[in-house]
Structure formats: structure tokens, C-alpha cells
Design a protein around this motif. Structure first.
Motif, PDB file in Angstrom:
ATOM      1  N   THR A  89      49.154  62.595  75.404  1.00 38.58           N
ATOM      2  CA  THR A  89      49.431  61.688  74.289  1.00 38.58           C
ATOM      3  C   THR A  89      48.430  60.542  74.263  1.00 38.58           C
ATOM      4  O   THR A  89      47.896  60.194  73.207  1.00 38.58           O
ATOM      5  CB  THR A  89      50.873  61.150  74.372  1.00 38.58           C
ATOM      6  N   VAL A 147      55.567  57.982  65.801  1.00 35.47           N
ATOM      7  CA  VAL A 147      55.071  57.445  67.063  1.00 35.47           C
ATOM      8  C   VAL A 147      54.519  56.052  66.814  1.00 35.47           C
ATOM      9  O   VAL A 147      54.857  55.096  67.506  1.00 35.47           O
ATOM     10  CB  VAL A 147      53.974  58.354  67.665  1.00 35.47           C
ATOM     11  N   ARG A 153      55.402  62.761  65.737  1.00 40.00           N
ATOM     12  CA  ARG A 153      55.566  63.801  66.748  1.00 40.00           C
ATOM     13  C   ARG A 153      56.631  64.759  66.220  1.00 40.00           C
ATOM     14  O   ARG A 153      57.664  64.343  65.711  1.00 40.00           O
ATOM     15  CB  ARG A 153      56.027  63.189  68.066  1.00 40.00           C
ATOM     16  N   ARG A 166      56.444  71.031  69.192  1.00 39.81           N
ATOM     17  CA  ARG A 166      56.245  69.688  69.731  1.00 39.81           C
ATOM     18  C   ARG A 166      54.759  69.354  69.635  1.00 39.81           C
ATOM     19  O   ARG A 166      53.986  69.563  70.544  1.00 39.81           O
ATOM     20  CB  ARG A 166      56.717  69.609  71.179  1.00 39.81           C
ATOM     21  N   ASN A 168      51.677  66.583  67.813  1.00 40.61           N
ATOM     22  CA  ASN A 168      51.377  65.325  67.158  1.00 40.61           C
ATOM     23  C   ASN A 168      50.787  65.633  65.791  1.00 40.61           C
ATOM     24  O   ASN A 168      49.922  66.502  65.665  1.00 40.61           O
ATOM     25  CB  ASN A 168      50.400  64.493  67.986  1.00 40.61           C
TER      26      ASN A 168
END
Length: 194
Positions: A89, A147, A153, A166, A168
Motif C-alpha cells: 500500500t 483510502v 480500496r 481487494r 486499490n
């Protein structure tokens, strides 16, 4: 040492050499370990996308077969997985930083998008927040959690699909020509069409 042969990994460990192979797809995780010195082997196949859980189970069973005290493999692999997620991340955020924008309005975000890779993608306005649905590939369906700014996300709607949904998702709004695009790994770029 660590080597590879035919997609099998060979590792020296404090308890002797082991061979291992792992894999997974669409809500399935697999992990196989062989202990050639003790002639033991363990294979775990689970209907879940949790590589840490499957690895922990395999290592614990191999400990048991070898007569060793079972280590806290679950805690270790959960910790390593969380650290890897945080690093990923942070890296993605650093790559996306030049594209940061303020949060899109609900009307800018909600609608239908076209992706050359996956066809039509809908972002629906629901009470618990926006939902992303890929019309021809339900395995990617996710609730969008903001986020920061224009980065979201995907949280999977279906158990076992964590590895696929899952992701971004960067929502880029080009106000000068009034286009809205989704940028994400696996989907590529999808442009809003309605």
C-alpha cells in the motif's frame, strides 16, 4: 540456501531441508511441503483465498509429524502478510501520489464504465457506500472504501475472493473534458460512459 526446480522450492531450515509448492486461484489456496529427511509430507487445499492460513496449517502439521513443538505459525504468517500489505500500500501510494486529486463527488463516481479488458463495470450507490460490479466477472465485485482523496480500496463482496477484488482503485477526474476514469491493476483503465 533456496533454489527452485520445476516450480518447487527447496529450502534449508534449522530442522533440515524441505521442498514446498504453493498456488491458488479464484478462492482456493494450496500449499504442499515435503520433509525428505523424515519422509513426511503435508498438502493443504482450502476453499479460501488465505495463503497465510494455509501455510500456517501446513507448517503446523509438518511440526506435528516430526514430533516438534508446534510454533505459532498462524501469528507469524498473519504478521508477515500484514507487513507485506502495508508495504504494498505504501509503495502504491507513492506511485499514485502524482495523480492525487480531491475526493470525487458521488455523482462523478456513480455510473457505468467501459473497460477493454473486462467489459462493463458499474459503480452503484448503496446505503453502506459505493459497490463496484463487473457485469461479466462477479468474482471482482467489491464494496469501495475510500483510502484517501481519489484512492479507493476494493473490499470483496464474496467470501474467498480476496485475492481478486481487494485492489486499490484510483478514480481520475479530467474536469477539462469531463471524463472520469478508473485506474487499477487487473482492470487497466475503465472510462465512464454513463
Amino acid at each position: 540456501t533456496c533454489g527452485r526446480c520445476c516450480c518447487w522450492q527447496f529450502r534449508d531450515t534449522p530442522n533440515g531441508p524441505v521442498l514446498l509448492h504453493e498456488g491458488g486461484e479464484f478462492g482456493v489456496s494450496t500449499f504442499t511441503m515435503l520433509d525428505p529427511d523424515r519422509q513426511n509430507g503435508v498438502a493443504v487445499y482450502a476453499n479460501m483465498s488465505s495463503s497465510p492460513a494455509v501455510k500456517a496449517c501446513c507448517y503446523a502439521m509438518l511440526d506435528r509429524l516430526a514430533g516438534r513443538e508446534i510454533s505459532d505459525w498462524s501469528g507469524l504468517f498473519d504478521k508477515l502478510n500484514a507487513e507485506a500489505g502495508e508495504m504494498t500500500t505504501a509503495h502504491l501510494m507513492s506511485l499514485l501520489e502524482p495523480f492525487a486529486q480531491e475526493e470525487p463527488s458521488r455523482s462523478e463516481l456513480i455510473g457505468s464504465y467501459y473497460s477493454p479488458i473486462n467489459g462493463m463495470i458499474d459503480i452503484l450507490d448503496e446505503a453502506d457506500g459505493p459497490i463496484l460490479r463487473v457485469r461479466k466477472a462477479w468474482v471482482f465485485d467489491a464494496r469501495l472504501e475510500q483510502v484517501e482523496g481519489n484512492l479507493y480500496r476494493g473490499l470483496p463482496l464474496f467470501r474467498g475472493m480476496e485475492g481478486l477484488s481487494r485492489r486499490n482503485i484510483l478514480v481520475r477526474i479530467h474536469r477539462e473534458n469531463r471524463t472520469v476514469r478508473l485506474n487499477t491493476a487487473g482492470f487497466g483503465i475503465a472510462e465512464k460512459v454513463s
